[in-house]
Scaffold this motif. Structure first.
Motif, PDB file in Angstrom:
ATOM      1  N   ALA A   1      67.452  -2.269  35.850  1.00  0.00           N
ATOM      2  CA  ALA A   1      68.843  -1.844  35.589  1.00  0.00           C
ATOM      3  C   ALA A   1      68.873  -0.419  35.046  1.00  0.00           C
ATOM      4  O   ALA A   1      69.749   0.378  35.416  1.00  0.00           O
ATOM      5  CB  ALA A   1      69.504  -2.809  34.615  1.00  0.00           C
ATOM      6  N   ILE A   2      67.919  -0.078  34.180  1.00  0.00           N
ATOM      7  CA  ILE A   2      67.859   1.281  33.636  1.00  0.00           C
ATOM      8  C   ILE A   2      67.580   2.281  34.751  1.00  0.00           C
ATOM      9  O   ILE A   2      68.237   3.327  34.852  1.00  0.00           O
ATOM     10  CB  ILE A   2      66.784   1.363  32.530  1.00  0.00           C
TER      11      ILE A   2
ATOM     12  N   ALA B   1      62.009   2.776  30.768  1.00  0.00           N
ATOM     13  CA  ALA B   1      61.844   1.823  31.867  1.00  0.00           C
ATOM     14  C   ALA B   1      60.373   1.720  32.280  1.00  0.00           C
ATOM     15  O   ALA B   1      59.881   0.629  32.592  1.00  0.00           O
ATOM     16  CB  ALA B   1      62.703   2.227  33.057  1.00  0.00           C
ATOM     17  N   GLY B   2      59.662   2.848  32.259  1.00  0.00           N
ATOM     18  CA  GLY B   2      58.231   2.821  32.572  1.00  0.00           C
ATOM     19  C   GLY B   2      57.444   2.008  31.556  1.00  0.00           C
ATOM     20  O   GLY B   2      56.533   1.252  31.926  1.00  0.00           O
ATOM     21  N   LEU B   3      57.776   2.153  30.290  1.00  0.00           N
ATOM     22  CA  LEU B   3      57.117   1.338  29.257  1.00  0.00           C
ATOM     23  C   LEU B   3      57.446  -0.141  29.442  1.00  0.00           C
ATOM     24  O   LEU B   3      56.588  -1.002  29.250  1.00  0.00           O
ATOM     25  CB  LEU B   3      57.564   1.772  27.855  1.00  0.00           C
ATOM     26  N   MET B   4      58.699  -0.421  29.791  1.00  0.00           N
ATOM     27  CA  MET B   4      59.089  -1.812  30.005  1.00  0.00           C
ATOM     28  C   MET B   4      58.368  -2.397  31.221  1.00  0.00           C
ATOM     29  O   MET B   4      57.977  -3.562  31.211  1.00  0.00           O
ATOM     30  CB  MET B   4      60.601  -1.904  30.170  1.00  0.00           C
ATOM     31  N   LEU B   5      58.175  -1.577  32.253  1.00  0.00           N
ATOM     32  CA  LEU B   5      57.421  -2.029  33.419  1.00  0.00           C
ATOM     33  C   LEU B   5      55.983  -2.348  33.028  1.00  0.00           C
ATOM     34  O   LEU B   5      55.446  -3.388  33.388  1.00  0.00           O
ATOM     35  CB  LEU B   5      57.451  -0.971  34.523  1.00  0.00           C
ATOM     36  N   ALA B   6      55.379  -1.457  32.254  1.00  0.00           N
ATOM     37  CA  ALA B   6      54.000  -1.686  31.821  1.00  0.00           C
ATOM     38  C   ALA B   6      53.901  -2.913  30.928  1.00  0.00           C
ATOM     39  O   ALA B   6      52.927  -3.675  31.005  1.00  0.00           O
ATOM     40  CB  ALA B   6      53.475  -0.455  31.085  1.00  0.00           C
ATOM     41  N   GLY B   7      54.896  -3.123  30.089  1.00  0.00           N
ATOM     42  CA  GLY B   7      54.866  -4.274  29.184  1.00  0.00           C
ATOM     43  C   GLY B   7      55.204  -5.587  29.868  1.00  0.00           C
ATOM     44  O   GLY B   7      54.719  -6.650  29.468  1.00  0.00           O
ATOM     45  N   GLY B   8      56.043  -5.530  30.888  1.00  0.00           N
ATOM     46  CA  GLY B   8      56.473  -6.760  31.551  1.00  0.00           C
ATOM     47  C   GLY B   8      55.609  -7.187  32.711  1.00  0.00           C
ATOM     48  O   GLY B   8      55.639  -8.338  33.132  1.00  0.00           O
ATOM     49  N   ALA B   9      54.821  -6.264  33.244  1.00  0.00           N
ATOM     50  CA  ALA B   9      53.986  -6.574  34.409  1.00  0.00           C
ATOM     51  C   ALA B   9      52.653  -7.168  33.959  1.00  0.00           C
ATOM     52  O   ALA B   9      52.039  -6.691  33.017  1.00  0.00           O
ATOM     53  CB  ALA B   9      53.733  -5.313  35.218  1.00  0.00           C
ATOM     54  N   THR B  10      52.250  -8.214  34.638  1.00  0.00           N
ATOM     55  CA  THR B  10      50.958  -8.849  34.382  1.00  0.00           C
ATOM     56  C   THR B  10      50.260  -9.063  35.716  1.00  0.00           C
ATOM     57  O   THR B  10      50.881  -8.924  36.769  1.00  0.00           O
ATOM     58  CB  THR B  10      51.143 -10.206  33.665  1.00  0.00           C
ATOM     59  N   PRO B  11      48.991  -9.406  35.698  1.00  0.00           N
ATOM     60  CA  PRO B  11      48.322  -9.702  36.976  1.00  0.00           C
ATOM     61  C   PRO B  11      49.031 -10.842  37.721  1.00  0.00           C
ATOM     62  O   PRO B  11      49.724 -11.656  37.114  1.00  0.00           O
ATOM     63  CB  PRO B  11      46.913 -10.125  36.551  1.00  0.00           C
ATOM     64  N   TRP B  12      48.842 -10.895  39.026  1.00  0.00           N
ATOM     65  CA  TRP B  12      49.570 -11.844  39.861  1.00  0.00           C
ATOM     66  C   TRP B  12      49.356 -13.294  39.469  1.00  0.00           C
ATOM     67  O   TRP B  12      50.208 -14.138  39.709  1.00  0.00           O
ATOM     68  CB  TRP B  12      49.203 -11.648  41.332  1.00  0.00           C
ATOM     69  N   TYR B  13      48.234 -13.614  38.855  1.00  0.00           N
ATOM     70  CA  TYR B  13      47.957 -15.008  38.517  1.00  0.00           C
ATOM     71  C   TYR B  13      48.618 -15.435  37.206  1.00  0.00           C
ATOM     72  O   TYR B  13      48.547 -16.598  36.834  1.00  0.00           O
ATOM     73  CB  TYR B  13      46.442 -15.258  38.447  1.00  0.00           C
ATOM     74  N   ARG B  14      49.280 -14.515  36.512  1.00  0.00           N
ATOM     75  CA  ARG B  14      50.043 -14.855  35.310  1.00  0.00           C
ATOM     76  C   ARG B  14      51.495 -14.467  35.552  1.00  0.00           C
ATOM     77  O   ARG B  14      51.797 -13.576  36.333  1.00  0.00           O
ATOM     78  CB  ARG B  14      49.499 -14.095  34.101  1.00  0.00           C
ATOM     79  N   GLY B  15      52.376 -15.115  34.876  1.00  0.00           N
ATOM     80  CA  GLY B  15      53.800 -14.832  35.060  1.00  0.00           C
ATOM     81  C   GLY B  15      54.228 -13.534  34.404  1.00  0.00           C
ATOM     82  O   GLY B  15      53.848 -13.242  33.274  1.00  0.00           O
TER      83      GLY B  15
END
Length: 187
Positions: A147-148, A122-136
């Motif tokens: 969910a995990i 889940a931590g890896l998914m957070l790092a992979g899914g999170a981007t700066p606020w100006y990008r989606g």
């Protein structure tokens, strides 16, 4: 004396179909061997699963191998492969937990191991899914990570693991807020 048969070279009607067949066979060979064990440790883990009288030990062993493969992939910068290996390790740890249903110590050990693997994924998914606020953000990946984390929070895990799951859950929920709202505290 020169050869009476003329040389056809690349224009021979059998060259092009032969190259096509060679290319198809090469692709099939690569596909066939891509699912095979990549190391002696994987072969050993699969042998344990097949031969062990108790299914708990080989499943935990296989889960540890998958975690090591995930860590290697993450160190190499291949986040997608690391997430996939963590998912495989989670399945093996859950299967080990199911196989140790009569031994409470093993159930607790497998549950903690599964929870750690799940939170790492889940931590890896957070790092992979999170981007700066100006990008989606990749909201689907973040929702899956949430969910995990919530699944781990609902499991019978130790207080430090539950605290880690709560913290990760809060970080993911904050990241799922739109734009710069992720920086504002929630009331």
């Amino acid at each position: 004396m020169p050869d009476p048969r003329p040389s056809r070279g690349i224009r021979d009607p059998g060259v092009i179909p032969g190259l096509v067949v060679l290319a198809v066979l090469t692709i099939l060979t690569v596909h066939l061997y891509s699912g095979k064990p990549q190391s002696a440790a994987e072969v050993g883990g699969r042998a344990w699963v097949a031969l062990a009288p108790d299914a708990y030990t080989p499943r935990i062993s296989r889960a540890r191998e998958r975690v090591k493969a995930a860590l290697d992939a993450a160190a190499a910068g291949d986040t997608a492969a690391a997430i996939a290996r963590y998912a495989e390790a989670e399945e093996e740890a859950l299967e080990a937990r199911n196989r140790a249903a009569d031994d409470t110590a093993r159930v607790a050990e497998a549950t903690e191991f599964w929870a750690g693997i799940a939170l790492d994924r889940a931590g890896l998914m957070l790092a992979g899914g999170a981007t700066p606020w100006y990008r989606g953000d990749n909201d689907q990946m973040l929702t899956d990570a949430l969910a995990i984390a919530q699944r781990v929070r609902a499991a019978p895990v130790s207080p430090p693991t539950r605290q880690r799951a709560d913290e990760l859950n809060a970080r993911i929920e904050r990241q799922l807020r739109t734009g710069p709202l992720e920086w504002l505290p929630r009331r």
